[in-house]
Design a protein around this motif. Structure first.
Motif, mmCIF file in Angstrom:
data_model
loop_
_atom_site.group_PDB
_atom_site.id
_atom_site.type_symbol
_atom_site.label_atom_id
_atom_site.label_comp_id
_atom_site.label_asym_id
_atom_site.label_seq_id
_atom_site.Cartn_x
_atom_site.Cartn_y
_atom_site.Cartn_z
ATOM 1 N N THR A 120 0.795 -1.221 0.000
ATOM 2 C CA THR A 120 0.000 0.000 0.000
ATOM 3 C C THR A 120 0.832 1.277 0.000
ATOM 4 O O THR A 120 0.273 2.368 -0.108
ATOM 5 C CB THR A 120 -0.958 0.002 1.201
ATOM 6 N N ASN A 121 2.147 1.170 0.128
ATOM 7 C CA ASN A 121 3.005 2.351 0.040
ATOM 8 C C ASN A 121 3.440 2.657 -1.390
ATOM 9 O O ASN A 121 4.087 3.680 -1.633
ATOM 10 C CB ASN A 121 4.255 2.173 0.905
ATOM 11 N N LEU A 122 3.084 1.800 -2.330
ATOM 12 C CA LEU A 122 3.507 2.004 -3.717
ATOM 13 C C LEU A 122 2.949 3.316 -4.269
ATOM 14 O O LEU A 122 1.764 3.636 -4.097
ATOM 15 C CB LEU A 122 3.026 0.859 -4.601
ATOM 16 N N LYS A 123 3.827 4.058 -4.956
ATOM 17 C CA LYS A 123 3.414 5.271 -5.654
ATOM 18 C C LYS A 123 3.446 5.096 -7.169
ATOM 19 O O LYS A 123 2.697 5.751 -7.892
ATOM 20 C CB LYS A 123 4.301 6.453 -5.247
ATOM 21 N N ARG A 124 4.344 4.232 -7.646
ATOM 22 C CA ARG A 124 4.487 4.003 -9.085
ATOM 23 C C ARG A 124 4.545 2.489 -9.329
ATOM 24 O O ARG A 124 5.332 1.793 -8.697
ATOM 25 C CB ARG A 124 5.752 4.677 -9.630
ATOM 26 N N LEU A 125 3.705 2.043 -10.252
ATOM 27 C CA LEU A 125 3.646 0.610 -10.538
ATOM 28 C C LEU A 125 3.521 0.388 -12.038
ATOM 29 O O LEU A 125 2.660 0.982 -12.692
ATOM 30 C CB LEU A 125 2.459 -0.036 -9.822
ATOM 31 N N THR A 126 4.384 -0.471 -12.562
ATOM 32 C CA THR A 126 4.303 -0.903 -13.954
ATOM 33 C C THR A 126 4.204 -2.424 -13.981
ATOM 34 O O THR A 126 5.032 -3.110 -13.386
ATOM 35 C CB THR A 126 5.547 -0.461 -14.748
ATOM 36 N N ILE A 127 3.173 -2.926 -14.646
ATOM 37 C CA ILE A 127 3.044 -4.365 -14.905
ATOM 38 C C ILE A 127 2.785 -4.480 -16.403
ATOM 39 O O ILE A 127 1.647 -4.329 -16.856
ATOM 40 C CB ILE A 127 1.912 -5.029 -14.108
ATOM 41 N N GLY A 128 3.831 -4.698 -17.170
ATOM 42 C CA GLY A 128 3.719 -4.650 -18.614
ATOM 43 C C GLY A 128 4.014 -5.979 -19.271
ATOM 44 O O GLY A 128 4.865 -6.742 -18.807
ATOM 45 N N ALA A 129 3.291 -6.249 -20.371
ATOM 46 C CA ALA A 129 3.511 -7.463 -21.165
ATOM 47 C C ALA A 129 3.475 -8.713 -20.298
ATOM 48 O O ALA A 129 4.241 -9.642 -20.500
ATOM 49 C CB ALA A 129 4.841 -7.369 -21.917
ATOM 50 N N TYR A 130 2.575 -8.726 -19.338
ATOM 51 C CA TYR A 130 2.477 -9.845 -18.388
ATOM 52 C C TYR A 130 1.410 -10.849 -18.802
ATOM 53 O O TYR A 130 1.339 -11.943 -18.259
ATOM 54 C CB TYR A 130 2.169 -9.300 -16.993
ATOM 55 N N GLY A 131 0.547 -10.451 -19.733
ATOM 56 C CA GLY A 131 -0.566 -11.323 -20.105
ATOM 57 C C GLY A 131 -1.785 -11.123 -19.236
ATOM 58 O O GLY A 131 -2.632 -12.008 -19.117
ATOM 59 N N LEU A 132 -1.921 -9.935 -18.638
ATOM 60 C CA LEU A 132 -3.049 -9.677 -17.741
ATOM 61 C C LEU A 132 -4.347 -9.544 -18.522
ATOM 62 O O LEU A 132 -4.412 -8.876 -19.555
ATOM 63 C CB LEU A 132 -2.817 -8.387 -16.953
ATOM 64 N N VAL A 133 -5.390 -10.164 -18.005
ATOM 65 C CA VAL A 133 -6.742 -9.953 -18.501
ATOM 66 C C VAL A 133 -7.654 -9.427 -17.399
ATOM 67 O O VAL A 133 -8.800 -9.059 -17.659
ATOM 68 C CB VAL A 133 -7.336 -11.249 -19.096
ATOM 69 N N SER A 134 -7.146 -9.375 -16.156
ATOM 70 C CA SER A 134 -7.939 -8.867 -15.044
ATOM 71 C C SER A 134 -7.029 -8.397 -13.926
ATOM 72 O O SER A 134 -5.859 -8.779 -13.843
ATOM 73 C CB SER A 134 -8.899 -9.952 -14.515
ATOM 74 N N LEU A 135 -7.592 -7.550 -13.070
ATOM 75 C CA LEU A 135 -6.917 -7.083 -11.859
ATOM 76 C C LEU A 135 -7.642 -7.683 -10.661
ATOM 77 O O LEU A 135 -8.878 -7.763 -10.638
ATOM 78 C CB LEU A 135 -6.955 -5.557 -11.772
ATOM 79 N N HIS A 136 -6.878 -8.093 -9.659
ATOM 80 C CA HIS A 136 -7.476 -8.670 -8.455
ATOM 81 C C HIS A 136 -8.401 -7.641 -7.800
ATOM 82 O O HIS A 136 -8.112 -6.441 -7.817
ATOM 83 C CB HIS A 136 -6.375 -9.090 -7.482
ATOM 84 N N PRO A 137 -9.531 -8.079 -7.210
ATOM 85 C CA PRO A 137 -10.446 -7.124 -6.563
ATOM 86 C C PRO A 137 -9.782 -6.243 -5.517
ATOM 87 O O PRO A 137 -10.213 -5.102 -5.288
ATOM 88 C CB PRO A 137 -11.508 -8.038 -5.928
ATOM 89 N N ASP A 138 -8.709 -6.740 -4.864
ATOM 90 C CA ASP A 138 -8.020 -5.943 -3.856
ATOM 91 C C ASP A 138 -7.034 -4.941 -4.452
ATOM 92 O O ASP A 138 -6.354 -4.231 -3.700
ATOM 93 C CB ASP A 138 -7.283 -6.859 -2.872
ATOM 94 N N PHE A 139 -6.959 -4.888 -5.759
ATOM 95 C CA PHE A 139 -6.064 -3.922 -6.399
ATOM 96 C C PHE A 139 -6.399 -2.489 -5.965
ATOM 97 O O PHE A 139 -5.534 -1.620 -5.919
ATOM 98 C CB PHE A 139 -6.166 -4.054 -7.922
ATOM 99 N N LYS A 140 -7.646 -2.270 -5.614
ATOM 100 C CA LYS A 140 -8.069 -0.933 -5.176
ATOM 101 C C LYS A 140 -7.422 -0.528 -3.854
ATOM 102 O O LYS A 140 -7.531 0.642 -3.443
ATOM 103 C CB LYS A 140 -9.591 -0.876 -5.048
#
Length: 332
Positions: A120-140
């Motif tokens: 929860t301290n993250l300010k900058r996040l990159t998740i690229g070319a990972y094959g994502l089709v969804s974000l976990h509900p707790d991503f918020k």
């Protein structure tokens, strides 16, 4: 000559579980980095003969309560078929994490998993070319994010969880190049799950209501339909005479137009399958010339679902019309 082997007692080998990763310590961070790198199958390994502060693609806090702990890390050149590894959750002091694959992630159908959502301290996040089709509900839970890059994944729609309410501090949202396959003509292709936000019912109005954004990139996707004029869209204010008259660079023509993304300095929607008319809020936006519109806004490609060439019927020949109203701006 025959040789007979002597009889030996059976040998039993028992491997116990590894000790838990120490939490909130530099030692624990170093173990977490190694475990994540191994789980992802990173091609480049950290040089454990050196102190962690000297590892490539790692920066640590130089002082303060987190001194010596990971502040920034980048994982790249890997291939995985799993969500983001469990051990990522121990990097609780990190402000920025970059996770970028170099493999054929267009073949994957992955979710982020829950463990990245604990940072929860993250300010900058990159998740690229990972094959994502969804974000976990707790991503918020990542409410401190200021910059989020989810480019080069496989999303069919823009995740519903991405809202200004869930991410009140976010000012940069990068969602470009989510095409799983390159489809030039949307009217003449039967493939499914091609990514690129193909299942968005139209241009994502909820993203246009995100007034905190200074950077929005939606380039190289399959967004289709018209850009809405938003004249009667709830939740979007209009430019007032008081606002316009208080600023010597704003023209009278803005009065009454929807006030869309007023503080956005970088706006890119090029190389989608958008068509129809450009709305007035965009044609006269105070930062249109800053957006480099002929490259990053007006330029579309391919054919729409109706088989028509993508592009805008009222694309201006030049920005002369614009500067006739913005008389106090200089050509730049």
């Amino acid at each position: 000559k025959e040789v007979s082997m002597g009889k030996h007692d059976g040998l039993k080998v028992v491997q116990k579980a590894a000790l838990p990763i120490p939490e909130n310590t530099p030692a624990g961070d170093s173990l977490a980095l190694l475990a994540v790198s191994r789980a992802l199958g990173c091609f480049m390994e950290f040089d454990t003969a050196e102190r962690m502060e000297h590892w490539n693609n790692v920066r640590v806090w130089k002082d303060g309560p987190n001194k010596g702990r990971v502040r920034y890390v980048q994982f790249f050149m890997f291939s995985t078929q799993e969500p983001i590894p469990y051990e990522i959750q121990y990097l609780t002091a990190a402000e920025e994490i970059v996770i970028y694959s170099n493999a054929n992630q267009f073949l994957r159908n992955l979710d982020t998993g829950e463990y990245i959502t604990k940072l929860t301290n993250l300010k900058r996040l990159t998740i690229g070319a990972y094959g994502l089709v969804s974000l976990h509900p707790d991503f918020k839970n990542l409410k401190n994010l200021e910059y989020l890059d989810l480019s080069s994944n496989c999303f069919q729609t823009i995740p519903e969880i991405l809202t200004p309410e869930n991410f009140p501090n976010l000012h940069a949202l990068i969602l470009n190049a989510n095409q799983r396959n390159t489809v030039y003509d949307l009217s003449n292709d039967t493939r499914e799950n091609i990514g690129g936000f193909i299942d968005e019912p139209g241009f994502p109005v909820r993203i246009l209501k995100w007034n905190n954004l200074d950077t929005l990139r939606l380039s190289v996707n399959y967004l289709h339909g018209e850009i809405p004029d938003l004249m009667y869209e709830p939740g979007i204010p209009k430019w007032t005479a008081e606002e316009v008259h208080a600023c010597d660079t704003l023209p009278e023509i803005l009065i009454g137009l929807p006030k869309v993304l007023p503080d956005t300095d970088f706006f890119a929607i090029n190389y989608n399958r958008l068509s129809g008319e450009l709305p007035e809020w965009l044609l006269f936006h105070p930062k249109l010339d800053l957006w480099i519109p002929y490259s990053l806004v007006f330029a579309q490609e391919g054919k729409t679902r109706e088989g028509l060439n993508a592009g805008f019927s009222n694309e201006p020949v030049s920005l002369d019309y614009y500067y006739e109203h913005y008389t106090n701006k200089k050509f730049n």
